[in-house]
Design an enzyme around this catalytic site. Sequence first.
Site, PDB file in Angstrom:
ATOM      1  N   PHE A   1       0.274  10.295  -7.802  1.00  0.00           N
ATOM      2  CA  PHE A   1       0.132   8.842  -7.721  1.00  0.00           C
ATOM      3  C   PHE A   1      -0.621   8.382  -8.957  1.00  0.00           C
ATOM      4  O   PHE A   1      -0.835   7.291  -9.193  1.00  0.00           O
ATOM      5  CB  PHE A   1      -0.622   8.429  -6.455  1.00  0.00           C
ATOM      6  CG  PHE A   1      -0.055   9.112  -5.226  1.00  0.00           C
ATOM      7  CD1 PHE A   1      -0.881   9.722  -4.321  1.00  0.00           C
ATOM      8  CD2 PHE A   1       1.305   9.164  -5.019  1.00  0.00           C
ATOM      9  CE1 PHE A   1      -0.359  10.368  -3.206  1.00  0.00           C
ATOM     10  CE2 PHE A   1       1.837   9.812  -3.902  1.00  0.00           C
ATOM     11  CZ  PHE A   1       1.003  10.413  -2.989  1.00  0.00           C
TER      12      PHE A   1
ATOM     13  N   GLY B   1       0.823  -1.208   0.000  1.00  0.00           N
ATOM     14  CA  GLY B   1       0.000   0.000   0.000  1.00  0.00           C
ATOM     15  C   GLY B   1       0.856   1.257   0.000  1.00  0.00           C
ATOM     16  O   GLY B   1       0.537   2.240  -0.663  1.00  0.00           O
TER      17      GLY B   1
ATOM     18  N   TRP C   1       2.375   1.641  -3.456  1.00  0.00           N
ATOM     19  CA  TRP C   1       1.381   2.118  -4.423  1.00  0.00           C
ATOM     20  C   TRP C   1       1.419   3.641  -4.545  1.00  0.00           C
ATOM     21  O   TRP C   1       1.186   4.207  -5.606  1.00  0.00           O
ATOM     22  CB  TRP C   1      -0.011   1.656  -3.991  1.00  0.00           C
ATOM     23  CG  TRP C   1      -1.150   2.185  -4.826  1.00  0.00           C
ATOM     24  CD1 TRP C   1      -1.665   1.608  -5.946  1.00  0.00           C
ATOM     25  CD2 TRP C   1      -1.913   3.370  -4.598  1.00  0.00           C
ATOM     26  NE1 TRP C   1      -2.704   2.380  -6.433  1.00  0.00           N
ATOM     27  CE2 TRP C   1      -2.885   3.454  -5.631  1.00  0.00           C
ATOM     28  CE3 TRP C   1      -1.878   4.380  -3.627  1.00  0.00           C
ATOM     29  CZ2 TRP C   1      -3.809   4.502  -5.709  1.00  0.00           C
ATOM     30  CZ3 TRP C   1      -2.792   5.422  -3.711  1.00  0.00           C
ATOM     31  CH2 TRP C   1      -3.736   5.477  -4.746  1.00  0.00           C
ATOM     32  N   HIS C   2       1.738   4.301  -3.417  1.00  0.00           N
ATOM     33  CA  HIS C   2       1.725   5.765  -3.431  1.00  0.00           C
ATOM     34  C   HIS C   2       2.846   6.358  -4.264  1.00  0.00           C
ATOM     35  O   HIS C   2       2.757   7.506  -4.681  1.00  0.00           O
ATOM     36  CB  HIS C   2       1.784   6.309  -2.002  1.00  0.00           C
ATOM     37  CG  HIS C   2       0.484   6.216  -1.272  1.00  0.00           C
ATOM     38  ND1 HIS C   2       0.047   5.045  -0.693  1.00  0.00           N
ATOM     39  CD2 HIS C   2      -0.486   7.136  -1.053  1.00  0.00           C
ATOM     40  CE1 HIS C   2      -1.135   5.261  -0.124  1.00  0.00           C
ATOM     41  NE2 HIS C   2      -1.485   6.511  -0.329  1.00  0.00           N
ATOM     42  N   GLY C   3       3.897   5.612  -4.473  1.00  0.00           N
ATOM     43  CA  GLY C   3       4.951   6.165  -5.304  1.00  0.00           C
ATOM     44  C   GLY C   3       6.227   5.389  -5.224  1.00  0.00           C
ATOM     45  O   GLY C   3       6.424   4.562  -4.329  1.00  0.00           O
TER      46      GLY C   3
END
Lengths: 487, 348
Positions: free
Chosen positions: A487, A343, A346-348
Amino acid sequence: MLFNTQPFAVFFLTVFVGYWLLRRTSTARVLWLLAASYFFYGWWDWRFLGLIVFSTGLDYTIGLKLDRSRHAGDSSAGGSPDSSAGGTAGPPDRGRKRLLILSLVGNLGVLGFFKYWDFFAAELATGLAAFGIEAQPMLLHLILPVGISFYTFQTLSYTLDVYHGHMPAERSLARFALFVAFFPQLVAGPIVRASHFLPQIPKTPRLDGPGFERALALIFWGLVKKVVIADYLGATLVDPFWDQPDDFGGSLSLLAVYGYAFQIYGDFSGYSDIAIGSAALLGFDLGENFHAPYRSCHPREFWGRWHISLSSWLRDYLYISLGGNRGGMSKMYRNLMLTMLLGGLWHGASWMFVAWGLFHGLLLVADRMLGLRIPETATGRWFARAVMFQFTCLGWILFRSADGATAWAVLTSFLAPLGDTDAFSTYVPAVLVLAVLTHMPSMAFKTRLRDAFTALPGLVQGAAYAVLVGLFMQVSGLDVPFIYFQF
Amino acid sequence: MFSLTLRQATVVLGFVLATWAADVTMRAQGYTLLEPYRNEKRAERVFAYLSRPETEDVLLVGSSRVAGGFDARLVQRLLSAERQQQTSVYKLGVAGLRSVYLAELLRDAIVKRPPQERLVIALEPRFFCTAVRRTGRRDAPRADDADADALRGEWEGEALADAFGRRFDGLAALWNLPWVRTAASSDLTTFMHAHGGEHQAVAARRAEDERAARNRVGRRDLFDLPPNMEWQWPAPDADEMVAFRLMLDLLDALPCPVTFVRMPLTPGFNEEHMPVVSPRFLAEIVPALEARGHDFYDLQGAPYPTDDRYYFSRTHLNRSGCEQTSAAFVSDVLAPLMRGVTPPAAQR
């Protein structure tokens, strides 16, 4: 185009009028919205329309094949070929698994390529260099298509739901394409489930007076959170602090970190509110994405209130797929850590996002170990909220900092003497107080406030919106885009 | 089912009436001429500059390429660190700046309160020439850069505002009233309030000048440059060259040294649009600067950004490019100059 710009206002007005003029014809209104959504996305960069079309075509086709193969499986096992109510899954077979893998590889492959190639190439080169092997990183300097993280997860949820038989495949390509590209939530969420959104498309849309006023109020409230609170705190307090933490020191540093907590909340939840309100004006319900997350008393509650569409996606498609709570405590902790690690990623493409994810993973593990509950007394709840807010802010330090050194500089600035920064002009504390006062009251209180506003005469409401537009024009000179666009 | 009633129509009516009322009253008072705060991107920053109680040590002046290409806060921090003494830096980036307007800025503002230690002016070949515009392709801003939409959004917003006859300016102006003024109101507003009735005439002239400058350049100049533009270098008696000579005369009266630079552009843009005018600029403008004792530094090429990923359009740096340019400029040019040392990268 950003939501808080005049071009978007003109665009949305045009789409709104056209949509409701076409409301009686399902095909026409779907195509109208689809064209508007592709126009909206192409405004950012028309070159990436191809990617979203690819993702749409891939999962539409795979969805249909999965559905057909499930029914074929039902038939061969004696089941009804017409059972399309999304009941139990058909017998798993290699063909269906291959289709699912194709969807996963296709979608995650594209996402991984654009988002993580340069990051992992650079890290690989760095890693090899640590062993004395000189390697030139194969950097491609790729542009990250706006919204790819969001619509990829959205289409994957569709494929997974069809695979597991939780829903039938969508037969109409136009409707499916609209589900993928629906412009209010395309570039920064909420991540909408197909089972929630697709059934709404063929139905005749509804918009009544109270719904219209509530949607308008939500949009304008989102703009206040984004433009007046988030952008202002970002430009005047948070950015200067992260540029030079030593200029602040002590309690000033703490206030700046709190400022970031409300900046990112205002920015992201503001965007979500505008998206949800805009969709509501078109007769669609996108669900809720934020539920006063800083009122959380413990980590599990926080993740039920922050970015709900993402956290529920991670729970349903990753955590549970890894085994969830099954298999004992140690496996559950492992699954929690893995889910939050991914997770974070996923943000970067940054180790700081991974660190942030791991930090929250540890918080969730601690939550389980300690069996944290919401306190029964009001005092206990407020104390728990205060404590949870400090931990959340600690995580935000990792999230906001570009690297470990910056995060360390921010942390150590708490121990530094008070600096002579001029960031705390008259309005900064006022905006911080506004942010807290509008966040911390209960949902019931906020709903009463909203209802009191929408009960005002129409002329007064309209005039209030006009005055707010003037304020947005004043403050929006700060030119700060939405944080989650990266994102 | 679309079942809005008269009540919802009154919401819309309330919005329209409030907008109209604000437009009428604020326009009559002249408040619509007071521009909302822009991060040093608009021409009215000259008044914000004038209204500041103190003067700065270093002033950076130029077009939108300076507005988005130098981070004044970063330059200040790095320069102060290099010199080991606090050095204040102020940036005056004026979108659409050209030779004539630059001369006006110098005459009306900078000469009256010059910087304490150094003036840096970013000149461009574009200041001195015109171009025939044809329809052309659009350079899409990079979607991955957080600042990609910043400048483009402003131009789009301005074009739309003009299309609506600037009817919403009255709403923004409400927040400039003396008893309402927000932190987002510019220093310009403070200056205007302090100088009472002068503000209408002054702001009107400035707004006209700025709009005229913007129209001369054209918003398309920033983003839509066709591949076969016809660049026309001005005649010696053209406004641009007259203004340039006036500017040099004005600079002679300044107590501080002046440094000229040319801001980075993408290599693609240079190859496509600069082959004619760049040599003329280097052959005619730069020697004129040096003849007056001013240094010129061309910030094209390493260590300044040469890769497209540092730009959000072919002629404007993005956030990463701005930071790189600022840092390189301080270490290679500004800090050595202010130490009295000829920069190692003294180049033309």
